[in-house]
Scaffold this motif. Structure first.
Motif, PDB file in Angstrom:
ATOM      1  N   GLY A   1      -2.881  11.644  -5.610  1.00 24.37           N
ATOM      2  CA  GLY A   1      -3.683  11.661  -4.152  1.00 24.37           C
ATOM      3  C   GLY A   1      -4.009  13.215  -4.414  1.00 24.37           C
ATOM      4  N   THR A   2      -3.398  14.831  -4.264  1.00 26.66           N
ATOM      5  CA  THR A   2      -3.807  15.336  -4.538  1.00 26.66           C
ATOM      6  C   THR A   2      -5.653  15.949  -5.461  1.00 26.66           C
ATOM      7  N   ALA A   3      -5.081  15.018  -6.913  1.00 22.25           N
ATOM      8  CA  ALA A   3      -6.582  15.565  -7.998  1.00 22.25           C
ATOM      9  C   ALA A   3      -7.697  14.577  -7.085  1.00 22.25           C
ATOM     10  N   LEU A   4      -7.548  13.394  -6.790  1.00 17.45           N
ATOM     11  CA  LEU A   4      -8.131  12.768  -5.932  1.00 17.45           C
ATOM     12  C   LEU A   4      -9.022  13.832  -5.476  1.00 17.45           C
ATOM     13  N   LEU A   5      -8.156  14.298  -4.471  1.00 19.68           N
ATOM     14  CA  LEU A   5      -8.880  14.610  -3.002  1.00 19.68           C
ATOM     15  C   LEU A   5     -10.121  16.350  -3.090  1.00 19.68           C
ATOM     16  N   LEU A   6      -9.032  16.640  -4.541  1.00 27.99           N
ATOM     17  CA  LEU A   6      -9.468  17.556  -5.534  1.00 27.99           C
ATOM     18  C   LEU A   6     -11.179  17.327  -5.617  1.00 27.99           C
ATOM     19  N   LYS A   7     -11.287  16.258  -6.470  1.00 25.29           N
ATOM     20  CA  LYS A   7     -12.224  15.591  -7.112  1.00 25.29           C
ATOM     21  C   LYS A   7     -13.739  15.508  -6.028  1.00 25.29           C
ATOM     22  N   TRP A   8     -13.490  14.880  -5.148  1.00 20.17           N
ATOM     23  CA  TRP A   8     -13.869  14.205  -3.328  1.00 20.17           C
ATOM     24  C   TRP A   8     -14.178  15.563  -2.795  1.00 20.17           C
ATOM     25  N   LEU A   9     -13.556  17.322  -2.524  1.00 18.86           N
ATOM     26  CA  LEU A   9     -13.865  17.967  -2.226  1.00 18.86           C
ATOM     27  C   LEU A   9     -14.916  19.030  -2.887  1.00 18.86           C
ATOM     28  N   ALA A  10     -14.920  18.646  -4.508  1.00 18.27           N
ATOM     29  CA  ALA A  10     -15.896  19.471  -4.756  1.00 18.27           C
ATOM     30  C   ALA A  10     -17.507  19.007  -5.339  1.00 18.27           C
ATOM     31  N   GLY A  11     -18.197  19.958  -6.748  1.00 16.35           N
ATOM     32  CA  GLY A  11     -19.119  19.215  -6.403  1.00 16.35           C
ATOM     33  C   GLY A  11     -20.318  19.883  -5.302  1.00 16.35           C
ATOM     34  N   HIS A  12     -21.075  19.451  -4.984  1.00 17.15           N
ATOM     35  CA  HIS A  12     -22.530  19.301  -4.797  1.00 17.15           C
ATOM     36  C   HIS A  12     -22.439  19.296  -3.180  1.00 17.15           C
ATOM     37  N   TRP A  13     -22.957  19.820  -1.854  1.00 17.39           N
ATOM     38  CA  TRP A  13     -23.212  19.674  -0.858  1.00 17.39           C
ATOM     39  C   TRP A  13     -24.154  18.966  -0.168  1.00 17.39           C
ATOM     40  N   PRO A  14     -24.623  18.392   0.618  1.00 20.75           N
ATOM     41  CA  PRO A  14     -23.181  17.076   1.327  1.00 20.75           C
ATOM     42  C   PRO A  14     -22.533  16.211   0.528  1.00 20.75           C
ATOM     43  N   PRO A  15     -21.877  15.898   0.598  1.00 19.65           N
ATOM     44  CA  PRO A  15     -20.760  14.650  -0.004  1.00 19.65           C
ATOM     45  C   PRO A  15     -21.778  13.321  -0.305  1.00 19.65           C
ATOM     46  N   TRP A  16     -21.379  12.541  -0.771  1.00 25.50           N
ATOM     47  CA  TRP A  16     -21.347  10.953  -1.508  1.00 25.50           C
ATOM     48  C   TRP A  16     -20.688  10.278  -0.430  1.00 25.50           C
ATOM     49  N   TRP A  17     -19.237  10.614   0.319  1.00 21.00           N
ATOM     50  CA  TRP A  17     -18.625  10.299   1.522  1.00 21.00           C
ATOM     51  C   TRP A  17     -19.148  11.129   2.366  1.00 21.00           C
ATOM     52  N   ARG A  18     -18.597   9.418   4.058  1.00 22.58           N
ATOM     53  CA  ARG A  18     -19.000  10.284   5.289  1.00 22.58           C
ATOM     54  C   ARG A  18     -17.293  10.731   5.795  1.00 22.58           C
TER      55      ARG A  18
ATOM     56  N   LEU B   1     -13.051  10.657   5.446  1.00 23.49           N
ATOM     57  CA  LEU B   1     -12.239  10.567   4.207  1.00 23.49           C
ATOM     58  C   LEU B   1     -10.618  10.006   4.716  1.00 23.49           C
ATOM     59  N   THR B   2      -9.942   8.886   5.202  1.00 28.65           N
ATOM     60  CA  THR B   2      -9.172   8.866   5.165  1.00 28.65           C
ATOM     61  C   THR B   2      -7.493   7.868   4.741  1.00 28.65           C
ATOM     62  N   LEU B   3      -7.063   9.010   4.058  1.00 25.33           N
ATOM     63  CA  LEU B   3      -6.283   8.892   3.300  1.00 25.33           C
ATOM     64  C   LEU B   3      -4.480   9.974   3.234  1.00 25.33           C
ATOM     65  N   MET B   4      -3.964   8.573   3.184  1.00 22.30           N
ATOM     66  CA  MET B   4      -2.739   9.174   3.347  1.00 22.30           C
ATOM     67  C   MET B   4      -1.948   9.737   2.359  1.00 22.30           C
ATOM     68  N   PHE B   5      -1.577  10.202   2.701  1.00 23.81           N
ATOM     69  CA  PHE B   5      -0.375  11.283   1.293  1.00 23.81           C
ATOM     70  C   PHE B   5       1.201  11.370   2.057  1.00 23.81           C
ATOM     71  N   GLN B   6       1.988  12.618   1.055  1.00 20.82           N
ATOM     72  CA  GLN B   6       3.247  12.733   1.686  1.00 20.82           C
ATOM     73  C   GLN B   6       2.851  14.076   2.623  1.00 20.82           C
ATOM     74  N   LYS B   7       3.433  14.067   3.843  1.00 19.76           N
ATOM     75  CA  LYS B   7       3.690  15.080   4.942  1.00 19.76           C
ATOM     76  C   LYS B   7       3.715  15.887   3.849  1.00 19.76           C
ATOM     77  N   GLU B   8       4.226  16.123   2.905  1.00 20.46           N
ATOM     78  CA  GLU B   8       4.150  18.179   2.870  1.00 20.46           C
ATOM     79  C   GLU B   8       2.869  18.799   2.109  1.00 20.46           C
ATOM     80  N   VAL B   9       2.514  17.208   1.491  1.00 20.18           N
ATOM     81  CA  VAL B   9       0.592  17.701   1.456  1.00 20.18           C
ATOM     82  C   VAL B   9      -0.535  17.351   1.887  1.00 20.18           C
ATOM     83  N   ALA B  10      -0.192  16.317   2.901  1.00 21.30           N
ATOM     84  CA  ALA B  10      -1.055  16.771   4.403  1.00 21.30           C
ATOM     85  C   ALA B  10      -1.136  18.320   5.758  1.00 21.30           C
ATOM     86  N   ASP B  11      -0.089  18.780   5.504  1.00 24.54           N
ATOM     87  CA  ASP B  11       0.395  20.135   5.954  1.00 24.54           C
ATOM     88  C   ASP B  11      -0.307  21.353   5.610  1.00 24.54           C
TER      89      ASP B  11
END
Length: 281
Positions: A134-151, A153-163
């Motif tokens: 989960g964290t690796a995918l999020l960092l992948k989607w937050l990186a790179g050129h901006w604006p991103p390809w996504w409109r 992100l609605t993602l489930m994480f462990q609460k510790e990661v969400a915090d």
């Protein structure tokens, strides 16, 4: 399907997910970080977080037996779903037969996907992410050129990661992930999800995080921001003068900005990191 009083075709009530899982002999794989959600009302609530999805494109990672996938399709979305676990493909194939070209199933590793090539620009990402990537995918989607390809992100994480994603300065949860998520996007926790909602129940509470991109600060190189925060938080208990001393120009940047080099990384705001990165870009 059956016709209603006006002659339109209605879909019959979906088979309970527990029955789908049993019929296909599925079980959540610990090695793949899987935890299935069976509550269709909860899945519908998650699908509603991005807003109305009628006619929208959605990218889903780790659909498993297809509970969230169905909720997204019922909300009117066209879904591209990437699943690495081939055991789940037959169950997802049944959904593909039911919804036709509104659902595309890709058997692949999501970490290796070129999402822009696959789904184009402007897609919503909605996923009960496998915990181990989960964290690796999020960092992948937050990186790179901006604006991103996504409109969004609605993602489930462990609460510790969400915090950590939504954390403010001067908190234990605040760190590299907080800044990566906040310097050019806006994250918020949309809902908490009790461990009892999953099969099998994980050891921790989970949370759904909703992230929308914002304008990128001018003059800031994303690679520089990544390297600065990595250096600053790599030794988070050290003062900035120590943690950043190996980064060329960082000490001078602190001086120019009037930032006390005796401060620690966790005390700096996202805006202050942006200013440091801008001077070094």
């Amino acid at each position: 399907m059956r016709p209603d009083s006006s002659g339109n075709r209605l879909r019959s009530a979906p088979e309970p997910l527990r029955d789908v899982i049993a019929r296909h002999g599925l079980s959540a794989s610990k090695s793949l970080g899987q935890n299935f959600i069976l509550d269709r009302q909860l899945l519908a609530r998650i699908a509603a977080v991005p807003g109305p999805l009628q006619g929208q494109r959605v990218y889903e990672v780790g659909p498993g037996p297809g509970g969230l996938t169905r909720a997204l399709l019922e909300a009117g979305a066209t879904v591209t779903a990437v699943e690495r676990d081939r055991r789940c493909i037959p169950a997802l194939g049944e959904l593909e037969e039911e919804y036709g070209d509104r659902l595309l199933i890709i058997e692949a590793d999501a970490l290796l996907i070129d999402e822009r090539e696959l789904v184009g620009d402007g897609a919503h990402v909605v996923a009960n992410l496998p915990y181990n990537i989960g964290t690796a995918l999020l960092l992948k989607w937050l990186a790179g050129h901006w604006p991103p390809w996504w409109r969004s992100l609605t993602l489930m994480f462990q609460k510790e990661v969400a915090d950590r994603i939504v954390a403010a300065p001067n908190s234990d949860a605040y760190g590299r992930l907080s800044i990566a998520a906040q310097w050019r996007s806006r994250p918020q926790i949309a809902m908490r999800v009790n461990r009892s909602a999953f099969v099998p129940p994980p050891k921790v509470t989970s949370a759904v995080v909703h992230i929308v991109p914002t304008a990128e600060p001018s003059g800031v190189d994303a690679k520089v921001m990544e390297r600065i925060t990595e250096a600053a938080f790599g030794q988070r208990r050290k003062m900035l003068r120590s943690s950043l001393k190996s980064y060329p120009g960082a000490t001078e940047a602190l001086e120019r900005l009037g930032i006390d080099p005796q401060r620690r990384a966790e005390t700096l705001s996202v805006a202050e990191f942006v200013e440091i990165a801008r001077l070094l870009s």
